[in-house]
Scaffold this motif. Sequence first.
Motif, PDB file in Angstrom:
ATOM      1  N   ASP A  43     -24.091  21.700 -11.034  1.00 40.00           N
ATOM      2  CA  ASP A  43     -24.327  20.757 -11.672  1.00 40.00           C
ATOM      3  C   ASP A  43     -25.704  20.022 -11.381  1.00 40.00           C
ATOM      4  O   ASP A  43     -26.236  20.467 -10.549  1.00 40.00           O
ATOM      5  CB  ASP A  43     -23.095  19.850 -11.322  1.00 40.00           C
ATOM      6  N   GLU A  68     -27.918  16.548 -10.298  1.00 37.51           N
ATOM      7  CA  GLU A  68     -27.947  15.876  -9.119  1.00 37.51           C
ATOM      8  C   GLU A  68     -27.193  14.572  -9.484  1.00 37.51           C
ATOM      9  O   GLU A  68     -26.410  13.703  -8.849  1.00 37.51           O
ATOM     10  CB  GLU A  68     -29.278  15.230  -8.716  1.00 37.51           C
ATOM     11  N   ASN A 113     -24.682  14.271 -11.666  1.00 34.16           N
ATOM     12  CA  ASN A 113     -22.877  14.773 -11.902  1.00 34.16           C
ATOM     13  C   ASN A 113     -22.953  14.568 -13.347  1.00 34.16           C
ATOM     14  O   ASN A 113     -21.827  14.454 -13.849  1.00 34.16           O
ATOM     15  CB  ASN A 113     -22.016  13.812 -11.211  1.00 34.16           C
ATOM     16  N   LYS A 160     -15.033  20.247  -8.156  1.00 32.47           N
ATOM     17  CA  LYS A 160     -16.515  20.523  -7.790  1.00 32.47           C
ATOM     18  C   LYS A 160     -16.486  20.628  -6.187  1.00 32.47           C
ATOM     19  O   LYS A 160     -15.875  19.780  -5.497  1.00 32.47           O
ATOM     20  CB  LYS A 160     -17.425  19.240  -8.103  1.00 32.47           C
ATOM     21  N   ASN A 214     -22.427  21.139  -4.966  1.00 35.93           N
ATOM     22  CA  ASN A 214     -22.593  20.594  -6.454  1.00 35.93           C
ATOM     23  C   ASN A 214     -22.377  21.697  -7.394  1.00 35.93           C
ATOM     24  O   ASN A 214     -23.046  21.847  -8.625  1.00 35.93           O
ATOM     25  CB  ASN A 214     -23.961  19.986  -6.559  1.00 35.93           C
TER      26      ASN A 214
END
Length: 325
Positions: A247, A249, A251, A292, A296
Amino acid sequence: MPTALGYPGLQCVLEFLDPMRRYVPFLSKSFLDLFYRIHIVSRAHSLRTIDKIIPLSIEELGINGNCLNLKYYEIDNCTDNKLRFKNGRWKDFRRIRPSNLKPEEAMKKLLVSYLKAGSKIYVKCLVFFTAIPEFVPPNLILQINELRCCFRYIEQFLPIIDQNCFPLKKLRIAISEPYYLNHPVLTSAQQLIVLHGFDGVPKIINQNTNKRVTFETYCFRTEDPVVLIRNWMKNGKEIGTTFKFHDYEDNRVMHFLMQKLKEFKTESDHHSRVTPILRVPIEPFAEIHVSKDNENYIVVEVVPITLKRETNATEEPCSSKKAKQ
């Protein structure tokens, strides 16, 4: 005074000794400065007698263009008729290439010098992102665990990889054309990591038999995880299948996914540090878990529902017993 190492001890030391410290490439006296290297085998007759029957273990071997990389060491064929040697601390020195050798011949002598002695060569990770260089000897055979490559050159490197290494434990690839996604080396990999790709890569790979796949940040679209989950809901998927998407940074992908799948239940797992788990039922005995992790990565995996039910059934009597007390 300590006793000398016996044969088993010498064998163990040599097998896991850094190859850059194990051999001496004698191209000419001016080619390498002995003060920069520790030439163990060349200075011990007892080691030379057993050296060729002991396997060679290499953490990482990179073969690209005019460069040979042995993890913390790098050898480059420079354009000024010099060879550059660089160590892990970024200290380097250059030596003039012998005038009677072409660049490819010099690199071939170096490669043979470092890798020739072992009857078997174990490489934890083989790396290449260019066509196979001319300096690679045709009789070189490597036993590898992991391959990191640009997949368009895979056919050129297959002859130097021991066939017993397949299926690979881990394959990291940069791939530019759908044609290569059906290659048996790719479809049989136990763990597949896509470093670079094109639009639609997750959809095509989903049709393969790979059960553990990871997509790096810029090789998939924001909507791809949602499309994948909808596909698994419709067609089902084998339990144990796990796809990961790196993902951004902010999100962004996770937020998009949660919005598109907001009709499904989200639960917190108090025994884990991951984000709340989104549960999507797909079959009577399986469901998709979306979470998650700490690195990340959005983790989309198919798990059996029976495990959850058995856990709940086990915990209920205990909780009721505590209530009675």
